[in-house]
Scaffold this motif. Structure first.
Motif, PDB file in Angstrom:
ATOM      1  N   UNK A 103       0.864  -1.186   0.000  1.00 32.01           N
ATOM      2  CA  UNK A 103       0.000   0.000   0.000  1.00 32.01           C
ATOM      3  C   UNK A 103       0.901   1.235   0.000  1.00 32.01           C
ATOM      4  N   UNK A 104       0.589   2.190  -0.887  1.00 34.29           N
ATOM      5  CA  UNK A 104       1.378   3.420  -0.929  1.00 34.29           C
ATOM      6  C   UNK A 104       0.545   4.521  -1.581  1.00 34.29           C
ATOM      7  N   UNK A 105       0.944   5.766  -1.336  1.00 31.64           N
ATOM      8  CA  UNK A 105       0.274   6.885  -1.983  1.00 31.64           C
ATOM      9  C   UNK A 105      -0.216   7.917  -0.992  1.00 31.64           C
ATOM     10  N   UNK A 106      -1.200   8.709  -1.427  1.00 30.83           N
ATOM     11  CA  UNK A 106      -1.650   9.881  -0.684  1.00 30.83           C
ATOM     12  C   UNK A 106      -2.753   9.515   0.305  1.00 30.83           C
ATOM     13  N   UNK A 107      -2.355   8.827   1.368  1.00 36.72           N
ATOM     14  CA  UNK A 107      -3.315   8.430   2.387  1.00 36.72           C
ATOM     15  C   UNK A 107      -2.591   8.210   3.703  1.00 36.72           C
ATOM     16  N   UNK A 108      -3.373   8.178   4.757  1.00 35.89           N
ATOM     17  CA  UNK A 108      -2.860   7.847   6.083  1.00 35.89           C
ATOM     18  C   UNK A 108      -3.532   6.548   6.515  1.00 35.89           C
ATOM     19  N   UNK A 109      -2.732   5.556   6.877  1.00 34.57           N
ATOM     20  CA  UNK A 109      -3.283   4.258   7.255  1.00 34.57           C
ATOM     21  C   UNK A 109      -3.602   4.215   8.745  1.00 34.57           C
ATOM     22  N   UNK A 110      -4.782   3.698   9.064  1.00 30.94           N
ATOM     23  CA  UNK A 110      -5.153   3.475  10.457  1.00 30.94           C
ATOM     24  C   UNK A 110      -4.952   2.007  10.831  1.00 30.94           C
ATOM     25  N   UNK A 111      -5.401   1.103   9.955  1.00 39.23           N
ATOM     26  CA  UNK A 111      -5.223  -0.316  10.261  1.00 39.23           C
ATOM     27  C   UNK A 111      -5.300  -1.142   8.991  1.00 39.23           C
ATOM     28  N   UNK A 112      -4.604  -2.272   9.023  1.00 37.18           N
ATOM     29  CA  UNK A 112      -4.716  -3.305   7.996  1.00 37.18           C
ATOM     30  C   UNK A 112      -4.999  -4.608   8.726  1.00 37.18           C
ATOM     31  N   UNK A 113      -6.106  -5.243   8.396  1.00 31.52           N
ATOM     32  CA  UNK A 113      -6.513  -6.493   9.058  1.00 31.52           C
ATOM     33  C   UNK A 113      -6.637  -7.607   8.039  1.00 31.52           C
ATOM     34  N   UNK A 114      -6.010  -8.740   8.329  1.00 33.77           N
ATOM     35  CA  UNK A 114      -6.187  -9.948   7.531  1.00 33.77           C
ATOM     36  C   UNK A 114      -7.110 -10.882   8.312  1.00 33.77           C
ATOM     37  N   UNK A 115      -8.235 -11.214   7.721  1.00 33.61           N
ATOM     38  CA  UNK A 115      -9.236 -12.008   8.419  1.00 33.61           C
ATOM     39  C   UNK A 115      -9.476 -13.304   7.662  1.00 33.61           C
ATOM     40  N   UNK A 116      -9.410 -14.425   8.396  1.00 33.24           N
ATOM     41  CA  UNK A 116      -9.681 -15.720   7.784  1.00 33.24           C
ATOM     42  C   UNK A 116      -8.488 -16.263   7.032  1.00 33.24           C
ATOM     43  N   UNK A 117      -8.756 -17.193   6.128  1.00 32.21           N
ATOM     44  CA  UNK A 117      -7.689 -17.814   5.371  1.00 32.21           C
ATOM     45  C   UNK A 117      -6.917 -18.810   6.216  1.00 32.21           C
ATOM     46  N   UNK A 118      -5.689 -19.085   5.799  1.00 38.05           N
ATOM     47  CA  UNK A 118      -4.853 -20.056   6.483  1.00 38.05           C
ATOM     48  C   UNK A 118      -3.904 -19.352   7.442  1.00 38.05           C
ATOM     49  N   UNK A 119      -3.620 -19.951   8.607  1.00 38.52           N
ATOM     50  CA  UNK A 119      -2.620 -19.364   9.492  1.00 38.52           C
ATOM     51  C   UNK A 119      -1.225 -19.563   8.925  1.00 38.52           C
ATOM     52  N   UNK A 120      -0.274 -18.866   9.502  1.00 42.31           N
ATOM     53  CA  UNK A 120       1.115 -19.050   9.085  1.00 42.31           C
ATOM     54  C   UNK A 120       1.521 -20.499   9.304  1.00 42.31           C
ATOM     55  N   UNK A 121       2.546 -20.944   8.590  1.00 41.00           N
ATOM     56  CA  UNK A 121       2.902 -22.364   8.567  1.00 41.00           C
ATOM     57  C   UNK A 121       3.295 -22.903   9.936  1.00 41.00           C
ATOM     58  N   UNK A 122       3.761 -22.019  10.842  1.00 43.22           N
ATOM     59  CA  UNK A 122       4.197 -22.509  12.143  1.00 43.22           C
ATOM     60  C   UNK A 122       3.076 -22.430  13.192  1.00 43.22           C
ATOM     61  N   UNK A 123       1.844 -22.169  12.730  1.00 43.79           N
ATOM     62  CA  UNK A 123       0.731 -22.106  13.653  1.00 43.79           C
ATOM     63  C   UNK A 123      -0.203 -23.284  13.452  1.00 43.79           C
ATOM     64  N   UNK A 124      -0.881 -23.669  14.517  1.00 45.44           N
ATOM     65  CA  UNK A 124      -1.907 -24.690  14.395  1.00 45.44           C
ATOM     66  C   UNK A 124      -3.134 -24.073  13.755  1.00 45.44           C
ATOM     67  N   UNK A 125      -3.754 -24.758  12.770  1.00 47.49           N
ATOM     68  CA  UNK A 125      -4.936 -24.164  12.139  1.00 47.49           C
ATOM     69  C   UNK A 125      -6.020 -23.899  13.180  1.00 47.49           C
ATOM     70  N   UNK A 126      -6.472 -22.633  13.225  1.00 44.00           N
ATOM     71  CA  UNK A 126      -7.494 -22.249  14.207  1.00 44.00           C
ATOM     72  C   UNK A 126      -8.445 -21.245  13.581  1.00 44.00           C
ATOM     73  N   UNK A 127      -8.693 -21.356  12.279  1.00 46.20           N
ATOM     74  CA  UNK A 127      -9.298 -20.264  11.549  1.00 46.20           C
ATOM     75  C   UNK A 127     -10.769 -20.504  11.257  1.00 46.20           C
ATOM     76  N   UNK A 128     -11.572 -19.486  11.478  1.00 44.89           N
ATOM     77  CA  UNK A 128     -12.925 -19.455  10.959  1.00 44.89           C
ATOM     78  C   UNK A 128     -12.888 -18.649   9.678  1.00 44.89           C
ATOM     79  N   UNK A 129     -13.458 -19.150   8.577  1.00 44.14           N
ATOM     80  CA  UNK A 129     -13.350 -18.437   7.306  1.00 44.14           C
ATOM     81  C   UNK A 129     -13.940 -17.037   7.396  1.00 44.14           C
ATOM     82  N   UNK A 130     -13.351 -16.106   6.636  1.00 44.36           N
ATOM     83  CA  UNK A 130     -13.824 -14.733   6.662  1.00 44.36           C
ATOM     84  C   UNK A 130     -15.084 -14.558   5.822  1.00 44.36           C
ATOM     85  N   UNK A 131     -15.343 -15.477   4.919  1.00 40.76           N
ATOM     86  CA  UNK A 131     -16.528 -15.367   4.080  1.00 40.76           C
ATOM     87  C   UNK A 131     -17.441 -16.531   4.408  1.00 40.76           C
ATOM     88  N   UNK A 132     -18.674 -16.264   4.869  1.00 42.21           N
ATOM     89  CA  UNK A 132     -19.512 -17.316   5.435  1.00 42.21           C
ATOM     90  C   UNK A 132     -19.800 -18.490   4.510  1.00 42.21           C
TER      91      UNK A 132
END
Length: 324
Positions: free
Chosen positions: A138-167
């Motif tokens: 992300x770049x350009x003429x803006x100020x970022x407040x937050x970036x959130x990644x929701x759902x999907x797969x956890x990082x490879x060193x984590x145990x899967x604990x995910x509820x999908x972000x899209x129902x």
């Protein structure tokens, strides 16, 4: 105690520009990316890239590029082998200079679905496999407040604990008992207000409820209630009062309100602003975070907090995401 994101919910608050970081676990169908920020008063353009790698010459699976240039439009494209593909554009500008925004990218099987301030805006068909995407830029003429990644797969060193972000997509995982904290049930996107959600099995220690929303410019007050449906008892009442710039916390037990708590070092609720609220239930208290910062603790006044089975949200608020 530091903010610990719930499984499948990876937030970064107040990131600096240019932003160029790995997507936790890589991109996958069922993931959503939430970007909250403020468009610059002098905005000319900004971009969001779903990139294959971190370097400047990396392929770009999806390039999202709003342009204030006299012919205000949003351009969509991809880049492979250093060459841009065929450009798609929409001559509509959903961003306003100097105003906050919430930009959501839902990664679906056929396309990226772009939602801006709660309104569907565009669908960009996949030109590169989703699984190849590793970084968000992300770049350009803006100020970022937050970036959130929701759902999907956890990082490879984590145990899967995910509820999908899209129902409608993906599978639910059963989180291990030692995971901190836990969330259950599919999230709800853009639910109407008043909102009523049921906590399956009641409120449990280590459960986290996520509420993302927007306070309209004319907003006066709204409330989030953790309630026992059968008795009407409210174990936790969170009541931002915009005209007074306070957040009142209380309980309603056996037909009467308790003592109000108001002390706060940081207030994330303001007219015309987006907020990201995380409410965690502990053994002896609720711990509440706003935009990644600790807001307050609220000691349990209802000792049998497990009886809480309902979350109600009402008043002057627009909801974009609720995860229970």
């Amino acid at each position: 105690m530091a903010f610990v994101p719930a499984p499948g919910y990876q937030p970064t608050y107040n990131p600096t520009l240019p932003y160029n970081k790995p997507i936790p676990g890589g991109l996958s169908v069922g993931m959503s990316v939430y970007i909250q920020g403020v468009a610059s008063e002098h905005m000319k353009r900004f971009s969001v890239n779903f990139a294959v790698g971190q370097g400047p010459g990396s392929d770009i699976a999806f390039h999202f590029n709003p342009r204030f240039d006299g012919w205000d439009k949003v351009v969509f494209n991809s880049q492979q082998g250093g060459q841009w593909g065929s450009e798609e554009k929409k001559r509509s500008m959903p961003f306003r200079k100097g105003s906050p925004f919430e930009l959501v990218f839902m990664v679906l099987a056929e396309h990226y679905k772009v939602v801006i301030n709660g309104n569907p805006f565009y669908e960009f068909g996949h030109r590169l496999p989703v699984q190849m995407v590793t970084h968000l830029q992300v770049d350009g003429d803006l100020e970022l407040q937050s970036i959130n990644f929701i759902g999907g797969q956890p990082a490879s060193d984590q145990t899967p604990m995910v509820t999908p972000a899209y129902p409608d997509l993906g599978q639910n995982y059963n989180p291990p008992l030692n995971s901190l904290p836990t969330m259950e049930g599919p999230p709800t996107f853009n639910p109407p207000v008043p909102f009523t959600g049921r906590l399956q099995g009641g409120l449990t220690a280590r459960k986290t409820i996520i509420v993302k929303g927007y306070v309209p410019p004319t907003g006066k007050s709204f409330a989030i209630n953790f309630k026992v449906w059968s008795s009407g008892d409210v174990a936790l009442h969170i009541n931002p009062r915009l005209s007074e710039d306070i957040v009142v916390r209380n309980s309603y037990l056996n037909g009467s309100w308790g003592s109000e708590e108001k002390k706060l070092t940081y207030n994330p609720f303001g007219r015309g602003l987006f907020f990201d609220l995380s409410i965690r239930c502990g053994i002896d208290r609720f711990k509440v975070y706003g935009n990644g910062q600790h807001l307050f603790d609220f000691s349990h006044r209802l000792p049998a907090f497990q009886r809480v089975d309902t979350v109600e949200i009402e008043g002057d608020v627009t909801l974009s995401y609720v995860q229970m």
